[in-house]
Design a protein around this motif. Structure first.
Motif, PDB file in Angstrom:
ATOM      1  N   THR A  77       0.980  -1.214   0.056  1.00 35.72           N
ATOM      2  CA  THR A  77       0.046   0.127   0.012  1.00 35.72           C
ATOM      3  C   THR A  77       1.024   1.332  -0.011  1.00 35.72           C
ATOM      4  O   THR A  77       1.861   1.302   0.879  1.00 35.72           O
ATOM      5  CB  THR A  77      -1.136  -0.122   1.258  1.00 35.72           C
ATOM      6  OG1 THR A  77      -1.675  -1.078   1.326  1.00 35.72           O
ATOM      7  CG2 THR A  77      -1.851   1.190   1.207  1.00 35.72           C
ATOM      8  N   ILE A  98       1.172   5.496   0.590  1.00 35.18           N
ATOM      9  CA  ILE A  98       0.275   6.379   1.391  1.00 35.18           C
ATOM     10  C   ILE A  98       1.166   7.563   1.430  1.00 35.18           C
ATOM     11  O   ILE A  98       2.332   7.578   1.074  1.00 35.18           O
ATOM     12  CB  ILE A  98      -0.230   6.011   2.743  1.00 35.18           C
ATOM     13  CG1 ILE A  98       1.219   5.380   3.241  1.00 35.18           C
ATOM     14  CG2 ILE A  98      -1.040   4.943   2.991  1.00 35.18           C
ATOM     15  CD1 ILE A  98       0.879   4.955   4.998  1.00 35.18           C
ATOM     16  N   ASN A 129      -4.167  13.151  -2.228  1.00 33.12           N
ATOM     17  CA  ASN A 129      -4.925  12.547  -1.270  1.00 33.12           C
ATOM     18  C   ASN A 129      -5.010  13.542   0.206  1.00 33.12           C
ATOM     19  O   ASN A 129      -6.151  13.745   0.728  1.00 33.12           O
ATOM     20  CB  ASN A 129      -4.328  11.162  -0.525  1.00 33.12           C
ATOM     21  CG  ASN A 129      -4.466  10.276  -1.528  1.00 33.12           C
ATOM     22  OD1 ASN A 129      -5.325  10.316  -2.666  1.00 33.12           O
ATOM     23  ND2 ASN A 129      -3.678   8.909  -1.236  1.00 33.12           N
ATOM     24  N   TYR A 131       4.320  -1.074   3.451  1.00 33.38           N
ATOM     25  CA  TYR A 131       3.795   0.210   3.048  1.00 33.38           C
ATOM     26  C   TYR A 131       4.793   1.276   2.961  1.00 33.38           C
ATOM     27  O   TYR A 131       5.958   1.301   3.203  1.00 33.38           O
ATOM     28  CB  TYR A 131       3.272   1.004   4.634  1.00 33.38           C
ATOM     29  CG  TYR A 131       2.163  -0.056   5.274  1.00 33.38           C
ATOM     30  CD1 TYR A 131       0.696   0.167   5.079  1.00 33.38           C
ATOM     31  CD2 TYR A 131       2.630  -1.046   5.962  1.00 33.38           C
ATOM     32  CE1 TYR A 131      -0.287  -0.607   5.638  1.00 33.38           C
ATOM     33  CE2 TYR A 131       1.670  -1.744   6.580  1.00 33.38           C
ATOM     34  CZ  TYR A 131       0.194  -1.945   6.277  1.00 33.38           C
ATOM     35  OH  TYR A 131      -0.707  -2.712   6.636  1.00 33.38           O
ATOM     36  N   LEU A 156      -0.667  10.598   9.749  1.00 33.62           N
ATOM     37  CA  LEU A 156      -1.138   9.237   9.427  1.00 33.62           C
ATOM     38  C   LEU A 156      -2.032   8.637  10.639  1.00 33.62           C
ATOM     39  O   LEU A 156      -1.480   8.576  11.597  1.00 33.62           O
ATOM     40  CB  LEU A 156      -0.178   8.408   9.050  1.00 33.62           C
ATOM     41  CG  LEU A 156       0.708   8.648   7.693  1.00 33.62           C
ATOM     42  CD1 LEU A 156       1.560   7.425   7.586  1.00 33.62           C
ATOM     43  CD2 LEU A 156      -0.252   8.883   6.504  1.00 33.62           C
ATOM     44  N   GLU A 188      -4.478  -3.315   4.574  1.00 33.09           N
ATOM     45  CA  GLU A 188      -4.239  -2.104   3.396  1.00 33.09           C
ATOM     46  C   GLU A 188      -5.002  -0.760   3.953  1.00 33.09           C
ATOM     47  O   GLU A 188      -4.792   0.208   3.509  1.00 33.09           O
ATOM     48  CB  GLU A 188      -5.076  -2.646   2.009  1.00 33.09           C
ATOM     49  CG  GLU A 188      -6.461  -2.706   2.199  1.00 33.09           C
ATOM     50  CD  GLU A 188      -6.642  -4.265   2.538  1.00 33.09           C
ATOM     51  OE1 GLU A 188      -8.028  -4.488   2.302  1.00 33.09           O
ATOM     52  OE2 GLU A 188      -5.828  -5.097   3.038  1.00 33.09           O
ATOM     53  N   GLN A 189      -5.562  -1.129   5.284  1.00 35.21           N
ATOM     54  CA  GLN A 189      -6.428   0.071   5.737  1.00 35.21           C
ATOM     55  C   GLN A 189      -5.715   0.597   7.010  1.00 35.21           C
ATOM     56  O   GLN A 189      -6.235   1.249   7.759  1.00 35.21           O
ATOM     57  CB  GLN A 189      -7.739  -0.152   5.910  1.00 35.21           C
ATOM     58  CG  GLN A 189      -8.427  -0.444   4.538  1.00 35.21           C
ATOM     59  CD  GLN A 189      -9.988  -0.734   4.748  1.00 35.21           C
ATOM     60  OE1 GLN A 189     -10.377  -1.244   5.758  1.00 35.21           O
ATOM     61  NE2 GLN A 189     -10.721  -0.692   3.689  1.00 35.21           N
ATOM     62  N   LYS A 245      -3.762   5.223   7.190  1.00 34.31           N
ATOM     63  CA  LYS A 245      -4.423   6.395   6.519  1.00 34.31           C
ATOM     64  C   LYS A 245      -3.947   7.735   6.645  1.00 34.31           C
ATOM     65  O   LYS A 245      -3.782   8.251   7.681  1.00 34.31           O
ATOM     66  CB  LYS A 245      -5.933   6.260   6.551  1.00 34.31           C
ATOM     67  CG  LYS A 245      -6.605   5.002   6.144  1.00 34.31           C
ATOM     68  CD  LYS A 245      -6.474   5.129   4.474  1.00 34.31           C
ATOM     69  CE  LYS A 245      -7.335   3.871   4.024  1.00 34.31           C
ATOM     70  NZ  LYS A 245      -7.464   3.849   2.795  1.00 34.31           N
ATOM     71  N   GLU A 246      -4.056   8.592   5.470  1.00 35.39           N
ATOM     72  CA  GLU A 246      -3.722  10.100   5.628  1.00 35.39           C
ATOM     73  C   GLU A 246      -4.785  10.528   6.468  1.00 35.39           C
ATOM     74  O   GLU A 246      -6.059  10.273   6.310  1.00 35.39           O
ATOM     75  CB  GLU A 246      -3.655  10.593   4.424  1.00 35.39           C
ATOM     76  CG  GLU A 246      -2.621  10.113   3.248  1.00 35.39           C
ATOM     77  CD  GLU A 246      -3.072   8.876   2.657  1.00 35.39           C
ATOM     78  OE1 GLU A 246      -4.292   8.461   2.642  1.00 35.39           O
ATOM     79  OE2 GLU A 246      -2.359   8.718   1.450  1.00 35.39           O
ATOM     80  N   LYS A 247      -4.634  11.693   7.524  1.00 39.57           N
ATOM     81  CA  LYS A 247      -5.346  12.415   8.303  1.00 39.57           C
ATOM     82  C   LYS A 247      -5.310  13.891   8.244  1.00 39.57           C
ATOM     83  O   LYS A 247      -6.289  14.351   8.027  1.00 39.57           O
ATOM     84  CB  LYS A 247      -4.953  11.870   9.749  1.00 39.57           C
ATOM     85  CG  LYS A 247      -5.890  12.569  10.857  1.00 39.57           C
ATOM     86  CD  LYS A 247      -6.967  12.257  11.075  1.00 39.57           C
ATOM     87  CE  LYS A 247      -7.690  13.089  12.265  1.00 39.57           C
ATOM     88  NZ  LYS A 247      -8.996  12.570  12.677  1.00 39.57           N
TER      89      LYS A 247
END
Length: 240
Positions: free
Chosen positions: A30, A32, A37, A138, A178, A187-188, A191-193
């Motif tokens: 993944t 990120i 995004n 990642y 993140l 894959e989750q 995550k971008e925050k």
């Protein structure tokens, strides 16, 4: 944007090299941290603080140098399902096409390393994490040619914050945040925050206060006589 797009194409190419190298282990991956995004997410809001408040909190590094199998040319990262063997970067032989092992995030149970590549007399690197439980990989995308600085987990590893100081643009930086969902699907899990970008300062250091707040020691570099002098400023941000 054209220059950034070209860089991403190169990074994607070298990222595919990682997958080829790890194909025997069927590594899943993944990526990120893409600027696009972050563009659709909230911006980090800072309020000015001071050195006294900043020094109340200790600098904590959750990245430990866990021992791994290695020889002169490769190192091997054990995971629950398989072993991932990666070629080392050898700068002494001017061979940048490889990986540099950085350590292990114990709470996250992830290995950290940089993925280094060269093309047309230019060198590139990106920051990578490998989950020791799922063998999921990642890649944290940088806005520059080099890898982002080692991400810093919050007190209970609820978030990861990282930064990148632009090498060719003084007093400029990017900060990315993140969200960590350690119980989610591989894959989750990251995550971008939120994010922040400025031409007013670069980052010297980041410390977490707790899982909802972190502080940043920033600097501006200015020429005083024949020397370049750093002037420090301190900021605080809440993420929830």
């Amino acid at each position: 944007m054209k220059k950034i797009s070209q860089k991403y194409c190169l990074l994607i190419f070298f990222f595919m090299v990682f997958l080829i190298n790890a194909s025997a282990q069927q590594a899943k991956s993944t990526s990120i941290g893409y600027v696009d995004n972050y563009a659709n997410l909230p911006k980090i809001k800072f309020e000015q603080s001071n050195e006294t408040e900043y020094n109340r909190y200790k600098k904590v590094s959750n990245l430990v140098k866990a021992k791994v199998e290695e020889n002169k040319t490769h190192f091997t990262l054990p995971t629950k399902f398989k072993k991932i063997k990666l070629k080392k970067t050898n700068q002494e032989q001017n061979d940048f096409d490889g990986y540099e092992y950085l350590g292990y995030y114990q709470r996250l149970k992830m290995y950290a390393f940089t993925e280094n590549s060269s093309a047309e007399n230019l060198t590139f690197s990106s920051f990578g994490l490998l989950d020791s439980l799922t063998a999921h990989y990642y890649s944290i995308i940088s806005i520059g040619d080099g890898a982002v600085e080692n991400p810093i987990p919050s007190v209970n590893s609820k978030y990861l914050v990282y930064y990148y100081n632009l090498a060719y643009k003084a007093n400029s930086c990017f900060i990315g945040l993140l969200k960590v969902n350690i119980e989610g699907k591989p894959e989750q899990r990251l995550k971008e925050k939120m994010s922040f970008e400025t031409d007013n300062f670069a980052v010297e250091e980041i410390k977490w206060v707790n899982d909802q707040c972190f502080m940043v020691k920033t600097y501006q570099t200015n020429k005083v006589g024949d020397q370049r002098v750093k002037t420090f400023t301190y900021y605080k941000a809440n993420v929830e």
